[in-house]
Write an enzyme that holds these catalytic residues in place. Structure first.
Site, PDB file in Angstrom:
ATOM      1  N   ARG A  56      -7.202  -9.295  -9.826  1.00  0.00           N
ATOM      2  CA  ARG A  56      -6.344  -8.929  -8.696  1.00  0.00           C
ATOM      3  C   ARG A  56      -6.842  -9.499  -7.369  1.00  0.00           C
ATOM      4  O   ARG A  56      -6.037  -9.954  -6.546  1.00  0.00           O
ATOM      5  CB  ARG A  56      -6.221  -7.407  -8.612  1.00  0.00           C
ATOM      6  CG  ARG A  56      -5.486  -6.807  -9.811  1.00  0.00           C
ATOM      7  CD  ARG A  56      -5.224  -5.336  -9.604  1.00  0.00           C
ATOM      8  NE  ARG A  56      -4.532  -4.738 -10.744  1.00  0.00           N
ATOM      9  CZ  ARG A  56      -4.133  -3.480 -10.796  1.00  0.00           C
ATOM     10  NH1 ARG A  56      -4.352  -2.678  -9.753  1.00  0.00           N
ATOM     11  NH2 ARG A  56      -3.527  -3.022 -11.860  1.00  0.00           N
ATOM     12  N   ASP A 157       3.263   6.322   0.159  1.00  0.00           N
ATOM     13  CA  ASP A 157       2.336   5.629  -0.730  1.00  0.00           C
ATOM     14  C   ASP A 157       1.434   4.753   0.121  1.00  0.00           C
ATOM     15  O   ASP A 157       1.834   4.296   1.201  1.00  0.00           O
ATOM     16  CB  ASP A 157       3.085   4.775  -1.752  1.00  0.00           C
ATOM     17  CG  ASP A 157       2.238   4.488  -2.987  1.00  0.00           C
ATOM     18  OD1 ASP A 157       2.417   5.191  -4.000  1.00  0.00           O
ATOM     19  OD2 ASP A 157       1.385   3.586  -2.931  1.00  0.00           O
TER      20      ASP A 157
END
Length: 289
Positions: A56, A157
């Site tokens: 990632r 979020d």
């Protein structure tokens, strides 16, 4: 521990061959990544997440033309207010969700709100790419009918990329087809032309939901209660017990005296906080109500 350049399998276990990665991730780098994401977002990365961290964050290094994780992390630490921190956090956030996931919660939500007088307010504290808050909004519409227009779902979020996808409300049709046909027809618009294979959440659903970026570790939260319901599902599993307890303590004053707190299927708050008591399967109420 001696620092060594990361060498890992890239999918050729059958032949037993290994290919050296093009970027350098040392043991010290991995440890520092774990420390930084914990400090920034409270996320606890286990030892076995090294592969995930490499895959990632490698995209961020390549984006900046860098070859060593150490240099990337040093730049982050030199610039505590840099925009790159957002990309760093987004990269290490896991978004696993679906419409009406853990389906037993939604009839309980409907039962709880059906006789409510006045607007209903729900906070979804881990909105991800939007499937959960939109499922909540659909439940409000099914349960309250015309009264749903007075109600609201606040969806937060930490992952801003996920929130951007959520705001668009566009999903693969194969994901939507898993829902009951009546719900699909009522709540989604089928894409055509360049949007063939996609489905968009209808405006009557999306107008009920407000998406906001939020870090549960932040000293100030951009949400104001009290809420009838708080959804906090499948996010606490990424925090340690101390962080979980602090968050639950902050939830308590944001929930109405008769409000409900929904947790994920693998989460148990009973031994973490005395502010809540278990009412049913992963459903909590305030302990002192």
């Amino acid at each position: 521990m001696t620092e060594q350049r990361e060498r890992v399998d890239v999918g050729q276990w059958a032949s037993g061959s290994q290919i050296e990665r093009d970027l350098e991730l040392t043991d010290a780098d991995f440890t520092r990544v774990r420390e930084l994401i914990y400090q920034r977002a409270g996320i606890v990365l286990a030892e076995h997440k090294r592969e995930m961290v490499y895959s990632r964050l490698a995209k961020r290094l390549r984006h900046h033309g860098m070859t060593r994780f150490g240099d990337y992390l040093a730049r982050l630490e030199r610039q505590p207010d840099a925009k790159e921190w957002e990309a760093f956090t987004n990269a290490l956030t896991t978004n696993l969700t679906a419409f009406f996931r853990e389906a037993h919660h939604f009839p309980l939500l409907a039962e709880h709100i059906k006789d409510k007088q006045g607007p209903v307010s729900v906070w979804c504290s881990a909105a991800s790419t939007g499937e959960e808050p939109y499922s909540i909004a659909m439940t409000l519409l099914e349960t309250l009918g015309g009264r749903a227009s007075q109600s609201s779902v606040i969806a937060t979020d930490i992952d801003t990329d996920a929130l951007n996808k959520a705001r668009k409300g566009v999903y693969p049709q194969e994901q939507v087809r898993k829902l009951e046909e009546a719900r699909v027809k009522r709540f989604f618009q089928k894409g055509t032309g360049n949007h063939l294979g996609l489905a968009r959440v209808r405006p009557e659903v999306s107008t009920l939901v407000e998406f906001l970026p939020m870090n549960l570790l932040a000293p100030q939260w951009p949400v104001k209660g009290p809420f009838d319901v708080i959804f906090c599902r499948n996010i606490m599993i990424y925090f340690d017990k101390d962080t979980q307890a602090k968050i639950l303590k902050r939830f308590a004053p944001l929930l109405k005296p008769d409000g409900l707190l929904f947790a994920g299927h693998s989460e148990n708050f009973s031994y973490i906080s005395d502010a809540f008591k278990l009412r049913g399967q992963t459903v909590y109420t305030l302990a002192n109500k």
